[in-house]
Design an enzyme around this catalytic site. Structure first.
Site, PDB file in Angstrom:
ATOM      1  N   LYS A  50      31.945  41.853  33.586  1.00  0.00           N
ATOM      2  CA  LYS A  50      31.577  40.715  34.437  1.00  0.00           C
ATOM      3  C   LYS A  50      32.091  40.845  35.861  1.00  0.00           C
ATOM      4  O   LYS A  50      31.665  40.081  36.739  1.00  0.00           O
ATOM      5  CB  LYS A  50      32.060  39.409  33.800  1.00  0.00           C
ATOM      6  CG  LYS A  50      31.402  39.094  32.452  1.00  0.00           C
ATOM      7  CD  LYS A  50      31.858  37.737  31.920  1.00  0.00           C
ATOM      8  CE  LYS A  50      31.184  37.383  30.606  1.00  0.00           C
ATOM      9  NZ  LYS A  50      31.873  37.922  29.429  1.00  0.00           N
ATOM     10  N   SER A  53      34.992  33.277  31.109  1.00  0.00           N
ATOM     11  CA  SER A  53      34.304  34.482  30.663  1.00  0.00           C
ATOM     12  C   SER A  53      33.025  34.155  29.900  1.00  0.00           C
ATOM     13  O   SER A  53      32.694  34.788  28.899  1.00  0.00           O
ATOM     14  CB  SER A  53      35.229  35.347  29.786  1.00  0.00           C
ATOM     15  OG  SER A  53      34.712  36.645  29.635  1.00  0.00           O
ATOM     16  N   SER A  94      34.368  42.273  28.414  1.00  0.00           N
ATOM     17  CA  SER A  94      34.002  41.333  29.476  1.00  0.00           C
ATOM     18  C   SER A  94      34.471  41.744  30.865  1.00  0.00           C
ATOM     19  O   SER A  94      34.139  41.069  31.847  1.00  0.00           O
ATOM     20  CB  SER A  94      34.547  39.934  29.150  1.00  0.00           C
ATOM     21  OG  SER A  94      33.747  39.313  28.171  1.00  0.00           O
TER      22      SER A  94
END
Length: 386
Positions: free
Chosen positions: A64, A121, A61
């Protein structure tokens, strides 16, 4: 031929750049259990510590960060706004893993979706924002890769916007530090969300959703206000964290940690090292006016020349001061029209005649070309006042 005005300003400073970091890197092991790691000064990009910084690994993640970067850029250039309502597609709502549990057809503001990405997230929130900006996630991913190329992230390729396991999806600790530093150019906006420890979405509905930041250092390490965690079984535990004390902001990245406890411990060690060993001296702040220069045949006769971002100098604590020169080079009598943000000069810091660092200077606003009548009127007024 363009004319340039050059001004020299003496600086009583000791300036240290990437070479100092490379020397310290050999004598310390700040992230022994990480597969790769890097620690940089956010303002200058100076590397303070590095371990396998260019090894290609799955980022989970941490992906991101690039997603958030494209979102805040779209906000900054006026393409979208924080108050815009975004409708979640079937595809966005189908995302597994970390999520904010969007329903197909549910509408949520860009601000709340950004908060859902930064704090929780949310994989579904990432897709919803990607589709809103680019039309499809595939088109958004293409923008992600184009941005990575522009930034010089030479060992990175994205296959999605949220970091879920995918073929040909990889980056490096060094490249993560590059996109983190770029995102922090929008520090005032993004840290409002990445620095939240807990909050709620859908507060005024019958299905409120509690957000708790996946980056626990936001609560437990003084000065941490971002950026992004990551975990998959393939990537293991990853984290890109940033912290600021006084005027010094640093970015620490670890990849492939065995668990979240070790991940947080080693990032904290990296931050401790930075704040105990270094400080910086701010020369200019973002938007600061350096000079006002004449505009040739413009609707306005002068334009302010500004610094587009914070500009500082990194120092090792305890170093002796030496004399440095700051050289300001600015184009004179700039012909209209002038676009906002046009480069019209630069500041160069030198030692012994050698360039140490530099930053471009830009026009504060757009200046259009004056009409013939405006120029005649202006000339007449000058003649009358003489």
């Amino acid at each position: 031929m363009r004319k340039w005005k050059v001004v020299f300003i003496a600086l009583a400073l000791t300036i240290l750049w990437p070479t100092i970091g490379l020397a310290d890197e050999k004598s310390v092991n700040l992230a022994p259990e990480a597969i790769s790691a890097i620690l940089i000064d956010s303002d200058t990009g100076t590397i303070l510590y590095e371990k396998n910084g260019n090894q290609k690994l799955p980022p989970a993640s941490i992906t991101k960060i690039m997603t958030m970067l494209l979102v805040v850029e779209a906000i900054d250039n006026g393409k979208i706004s924080l108050s815009d309502k975004v409708r979640a597609s079937e595809y966005a709502a189908s995302m597994g893993g970390s999520q904010i549990f969007l329903e197909p057809g549910e509408e949520m503001s860009v601000e709340d979706l950004l908060k859902g990405v930064a704090v929780a997230s949310g994989n579904d929130a990432s897709i919803a924002l990607a589709e809103y900006i680019a039309g499809t996630e595939e088109a958004f991913v293409q923008q992600m890769n184009e941005k990575a190329k522009q930034l010089g992230m030479n060992n990175t390729h994205f296959s999605n916007s949220n970091g879920l396991p995918a073929e040909n999806h990889y980056t490096t600790a060094y490249d993560i530090s590059i996109m983190s530093r770029e995102l922090l150019k929008y520090e005032d906006l993004i840290t409002k969300y990445t620095g939240i420890y807990q909050d709620y979405l859908r507060k005024d509905t019958n299905r409120p959703f509690w957000l708790v930041n996946t980056n626990r250092l936001v609560r437990f390490y003084p000065g941490v206000d971002g950026l992004k965690t990551g975990y998959t079984s393939e990537a293991k535990f990853c984290l890109a964290a940033t912290a600021k004390r006084d005027s010094l902001r640093v970015i620490a990245v670890v990849m492939g940690e065995p668990n979240s406890k070790v991940r947080n411990k080693e990032v904290a060690q990296m931050l401790d090292f930075a704040f105990s060993q270094y400080k910086n001296v701010s020369l200019y702040t973002k938007g600061q006016v350096v000079q006002s220069v004449a505009v040739d045949k413009g609707k306005e006769e002068k334009v302010n020349v500004i610094v587009p971002r914070n500009f500082s100098i990194l120092l090792k604590k305890g170093e002796k001061e030496e004399a440095y020169q700051q050289e300001i080079q600015i184009e004179e009598n700039i012909p209209a029209p002038i676009d906002k943000g046009r480069i019209v000069g630069k500041i160069v810091v030198k030692k012994d005649g050698r360039e140490i660092s530099s930053i471009d200077l830009v026009a504060e606003k757009q200046i259009n070309k004056a009409s013939t009548w405006e120029l005649i009127t202006r000339t007449a007024k000058r003649m009358f006042l003489q």
